[in-house]
Design an enzyme around this catalytic site. Structure first.
Site: not given
Ligand code: CAA
Length: 262
Positions: A63, A108, A111, A131
């Site tokens: 998400a 998400g 999920e 999360e």
């Molecule tokens: N939400 C918003 N933006 C996201 C995102 C997310 N979940 N995941 C990645 N992005 C964005 C980053 O902010 C980045 O944007 P910018 O270029 O504008 O800075 C772009 O995507 C590329 O990401 P990274 O530079 O971080 O890429 P990376 O290769 O270095 O890392 C990754 C990849 C390990 C997936 C890392 O992006 C990451 O950890 N993302 C978040 C993963 C996460 O925690 N997901 C769970 C979210 S909470 C949820 O989902 C709750 C629920 O159950 C409803």
């Protein structure tokens, strides 16, 4: 639509979540568009759906953390409901959905893959529920579907530790059915989808409903669910065509029965 691509090839539809700049993260707009796409599937012609993410790095990275970062308690609950409603619509779509997980399937993303009937993935896929490390619980069904998919103990371990796992471990714990090189993933997903689409459509739908509905009730009620759906098949032309072909003389049999979905 800005963030969803929808293609139909014969009886197989492909939905691609297309927000590669954010690794296909699910914001409200993506969820709305996905909801509309599911509503628009022509169930008279489409017999199987493939769900994937755009690009070769990410299926869905979760998400949208930016959008969630300022939510209040009530807004958080509403956002969870929004995701859950769409994912439940996906899960209860009458026809099968294959998740072709082509990279990150986190939060998400994991999920939504679990709301699909079948998961296959590429070698670079990574699954997890990060999360707890962000100060929240999984919010789009992860606490419920992960336990149902891989068992309670493994689900608790993955969710409490917030540790991401690679494709081989996801395969080992039964989260995915198969792992393919990235370049083969969509071809394999399409092959499986076409195999499903060749079978009697009403029977396939009834199989899905029997499995899904039966899992929600005890075994005595579950077998009744199956009996009713089994019985319903005998009202279909497809049952007559399928069994008729089996019983036909050898020189009149066809390899693929032209099931008409009626
Ligand atoms: N939400 C918003 N933006 C996201 C995102 C997310 N979940 N995941 C990645 N992005 C964005 C980053 O902010 C980045 O944007 P910018 O270029 O504008 O800075 C772009 O995507 C590329 O990401 P990274 O530079 O971080 O890429 P990376 O290769 O270095 O890392 C990754 C990849 C390990 C997936 C890392 O992006 C990451 O950890 N993302 C978040 C993963 C996460 O925690 N997901 C769970 C979210 S909470 C949820 O989902 C709750 C629920 O159950 C409803």
């Amino acid at each position: 639509m800005d963030f969803i691509l929808y293609e139909v090839d014969g009886a197989v539809a492909t939905i691609t979540i297309n927000r590669p700049k954010a690794l296909n993260a699910l914001n409200s707009q993506v969820l709305d568009e996905l909801d509309q796409t599911l509503d628009a599937i022509d169930l008279d012609t489409v017999r199987c759906v493939i769900l994937t993410g755009a690009g070769d790095k990410s299926f869905v990275a979760g998400a949208d953390i930016g959008e969630m970062s300022t939510l209040t308690k009530a807004e958080g609950e509403a956002f969870g409901k929004k995701g859950n409603d769409v994912f439940r619509k996906l899960e209860t779509l009458p026809i099968p959905v294959i998740a072709a997980v082509n990279g990150f399937a986190l939060g998400g993303g994991c999920e939504i893959s679990m709301s699909c009937d079948i998961r296959i993935c590429s070698e670079n896929a990574m699954f997890g529920q990060p999360e707890a490390g962000l100060g929240i619980t999984p919010g789009f069904g992860g606490t419920q579907r992960l336990a149902r998919t891989v068992g309670v103990g493994m689900a608790k371990q993955l969710i409490y530790t917030a540790r991401n796992i690679k494709a081989d471990e996801a395969y080992r714990i039964g989260l995915v059915n198969a792992v393919y090189p990235q370049e083969e993933l969509m071809e394999q997903a399409k092959k499986m989808a076409s195999t499903i689409a060749k079978n009697a459509p009403i029977a396939v739908r009834n199989c899905k409903k029997a499995i899904n509905d039966g899992l929600q009730v005890d075994i005595d009620q579950a077998i009744v669910v199956e009996e009713k759906l089994f019985g319903d098949c005998f009202e279909t032309e497809d049952q007559k065509a399928g069994m008729g072909n089996f019983l036909a003389p050898k020189d009149q049999k066809v390899k693929v029965v032209p099931f008409k979905n009626c």
